[in-house]
Design a protein around this motif. Structure first.
Motif, short mmCIF file in Angstrom:
data_model
loop_
_atom_site.label_atom_id
_atom_site.label_comp_id
_atom_site.label_asym_id
_atom_site.label_seq_id
_atom_site.Cartn_x
_atom_site.Cartn_y
_atom_site.Cartn_z
N VAL A 8 -3.32 4.44 4.35
CA VAL A 8 -4.01 4.83 5.58
C VAL A 8 -4.10 3.66 6.55
O VAL A 8 -4.26 2.49 6.15
N ALA A 9 -4.04 3.98 7.83
CA ALA A 9 -4.08 2.97 8.89
C ALA A 9 -5.47 2.34 8.96
O ALA A 9 -6.48 3.04 9.01
N THR A 10 -5.51 1.01 8.97
CA THR A 10 -6.76 0.25 8.96
C THR A 10 -6.66 -0.85 10.03
O THR A 10 -5.64 -1.55 10.12
N ALA A 11 -7.70 -1.01 10.82
CA ALA A 11 -7.64 -1.87 12.00
C ALA A 11 -7.56 -3.35 11.63
O ALA A 11 -8.34 -3.85 10.83
N LEU A 26 -6.10 -1.84 -2.77
CA LEU A 26 -5.50 -2.79 -3.68
C LEU A 26 -6.24 -4.12 -3.64
O LEU A 26 -6.63 -4.61 -2.58
N ALA A 27 -6.41 -4.74 -4.82
CA ALA A 27 -7.15 -6.00 -4.92
C ALA A 27 -6.23 -7.22 -4.96
O ALA A 27 -6.68 -8.34 -4.74
N PHE A 28 -4.94 -7.04 -5.26
CA PHE A 28 -3.97 -8.14 -5.32
C PHE A 28 -4.44 -9.27 -6.24
O PHE A 28 -4.39 -10.44 -5.85
N VAL A 30 -2.67 -2.43 13.19
CA VAL A 30 -3.15 -1.86 11.94
C VAL A 30 -2.36 -2.36 10.74
O VAL A 30 -1.20 -2.75 10.86
N TRP A 31 -3.03 -2.37 9.59
CA TRP A 31 -2.39 -2.55 8.30
C TRP A 31 -2.70 -1.32 7.45
O TRP A 31 -3.59 -0.54 7.80
N ALA A 32 -1.99 -1.13 6.38
CA ALA A 32 -2.20 0.05 5.54
C ALA A 32 -3.00 -0.32 4.30
O ALA A 32 -2.74 -1.34 3.66
N ASN A 33 -3.96 0.53 3.98
CA ASN A 33 -4.76 0.39 2.77
C ASN A 33 -4.41 1.55 1.83
O ASN A 33 -4.30 2.70 2.29
N ALA A 34 -4.23 1.26 0.56
CA ALA A 34 -3.92 2.31 -0.43
C ALA A 34 -5.21 2.77 -1.08
O ALA A 34 -5.86 2.00 -1.78
N ALA A 89 0.83 -1.21 0.00
CA ALA A 89 0.00 0.00 0.00
C ALA A 89 0.86 1.25 0.00
O ALA A 89 0.58 2.23 -0.73
N ILE A 90 1.90 1.25 0.80
CA ILE A 90 2.80 2.40 0.86
C ILE A 90 3.42 2.67 -0.50
O ILE A 90 3.45 3.80 -1.00
N GLU A 91 3.93 1.62 -1.12
CA GLU A 91 4.63 1.79 -2.39
C GLU A 91 3.68 2.17 -3.53
O GLU A 91 4.01 3.01 -4.37
#
Length: 454
Positions: free
Chosen positions: A363-366, A246-248, A384-388, A227-229
């Protein structure tokens, strides 16, 4: 294609390109490994909070001890040696240093280092994508105002993706999608530092025998690093993050053009012009055949029948219709290639990718439901994980960037998979970086409104 010639000319004049490195971890070690072999490329100073670790890194990659024995940056300049220090300010005070490589991986420290280097009139190569995705557009603008270059790091995937997008546009093609390969399955999303090694198939004994950072590895595993990249790529290219993140989609090399085309034409992209990840694992864990786990790609569309025919005639890998084709690079060797960014900045005044606008956000996601008083532990942690997502959506949600989600206390309850907002947390530290982020959001808001209207 003349960087080496330009460098050789400067070296012949006795004017080497002088460089400072902040952060002597894995990426920094790779930078140092190659720096010793490039004539006219002088690593004047290496700064790290742990000087002994920096010296160990230099020794590990083959530097003789006398080569990094300088007692000051000034001595290093005079003698052609290297100064190892824990004082970034001392490095930046050296007027002769042309360019600084920021490779700490710490979003707060990286932002401050970049600002200080820009203020000191030095080019910045920002290995630290964590800082770049949080504040890159405003850092790039401050660099422009100061007359220096703020650049992504060549060798890391975001810069290589930007290069492919630039190639596609400079040759007249529509960019349908761009991204990178990555090992990912949906179940990885909720990985923690306690469970991450199981996803790698490593035993406790193997982990104990190595020098592994569980949070760093977990950031790659749970999709945060992706997500960061990808948000950074969006900011550097004008492509967009998918509305819901992202759908991966799993995809091997021969399926890139089929998968990364719009849904309307049989693909997996909601529309043209998006970033996403080509997963190297199927959702059930099977490895994708001929995957591009370590590579990057761009998918393009032919604009007429003639170009479409050329795709076939010259062997481009296309979708069944022949209208969409993909170009890819099968590998990236990160710090071993980063001198390209330094030389491009110093010798050409050009970035190898740079944030142009606030278009995507990580963004931070729980990862779990949490109560007031619980702490967020940032990238690769337990919380948290990050969502783009598009910056327009981030702004409307007042979303908290993952780079500001370290050691932060919740003041409202959060549900699993909920995007955390600024209103949900109590920000009491690093307020200078918080203020810079808010300045960026406000200054780039009109551009985002315009982009959304289009």
């Amino acid at each position: 294609m003349n960087l080496y010639s330009l460098l050789a000319a400067r070296a012949a004049e006795g004017r080497p390109v002088r460089v400072g490195l902040i952060g002597a971890g894995k990426f920094g070690s790779m930078v140092l490994s190659q720096a010793q072999r490039i004539a006219g490329y002088h690593m004047v100073a290496v700064a790290d909070l742990d000087v002994s670790k920096a010296r160990t890194s230099l020794e590990r990659v083959g530097w003789p001890a006398e080569r990094y024995a300088a007692k000051s940056a000034g001595e290093a300049v005079r003698e052609g040696t290297t100064f190892v220090t824990d004082d970034v300010a001392a490095m930046l005070a050296c007027d002769e240093i042309d360019c600084v490589i920021e490779a700490t991986g710490h979003p707060i420290a990286g932002t401050r280092h970049a600002l200080a280097a820009i203020e000191a009139g030095k080019h910045v190569v920002m290995v630290n994508v964590e800082a770049d995705v949080m504040c890159g557009p405003i850092l790039a603008e401050k660099a422009r105002q100061k007359g220096v270059v703020y650049s992504m790091a060549y060798g890391d995937q975001p810069a290589l993706i930007c290069e492919l997008v630039d190639w596609a546009r400079a040759t007249g093609f529509e960019v349908t999608a761009a991204g990178k390969g990555m090992n990912f399955e949906p179940r990885y999303r909720y990985s923690t530092p306690d469970t991450v090694w199981g996803f790698f198939g490593w035993t406790d004994e193997e982990v104990a025998a190595g020098d592994f950072n569980p949070k760093m590895y977990n950031s790659f595993t749970d999709g945060t690093k992706a997500a960061i990249e990808m948000a950074a790529v969006a900011n550097g290219t004008g492509l967009d993050c998918p509305d819901d993140g992202l759908a991966f989609p799993p995809s091997g090399l021969h399926d890139l053009a089929r998968v990364f085309r719009p849904v309307a034409d049989g693909g997996r992209m909601a529309r043209s012009g998006l970033v996403d990840i080509a997963a190297s694992q199927e959702p059930d864990g099977r490895e994708v055949f001929n995957n591009i786990r370590y590579g990057v790609f761009v998918t393009i569309k032919a604009h007429n029948e003639y170009s479409r025919a050329c795709f076939k005639q010259y062997g481009l890998l296309t979708d069944p219709s022949g209208w969409y084709g993909s170009m890819w690079r099968p590998f990236h060797i990160i710090g071993l290639e980063t001198s390209i960014s330094v030389l491009s900045a110093v010798l050409r005044g050009e970035a190898t990718g740079s944030s142009k606008e606030f278009r995507g956000d990580a963004v931070a996601t729980a990862k779990k439901a949490m109560k007031p008083g619980e702490m967020l532990d940032g990238e690769g942690g337990y919380a948290v994980w990050a969502n783009a997502i598009p910056a327009t959506r981030s702004l409307s949600l007042k979303a908290l960037p993952i780079g500001l989600a370290h050691h932060v206390k919740l003041k409202r309850p959060i549900e699993k998979d909920q995007i955390v907002s600024f209103d949900d947390v109590d920000l009491t530290a690093d307020l200078d970086v918080v203020a810079l982020r808010k300045e960026m959001e406000e200054s780039d808001r009109p551009a985002q409104v315009s982009a959304a209207a289009e």
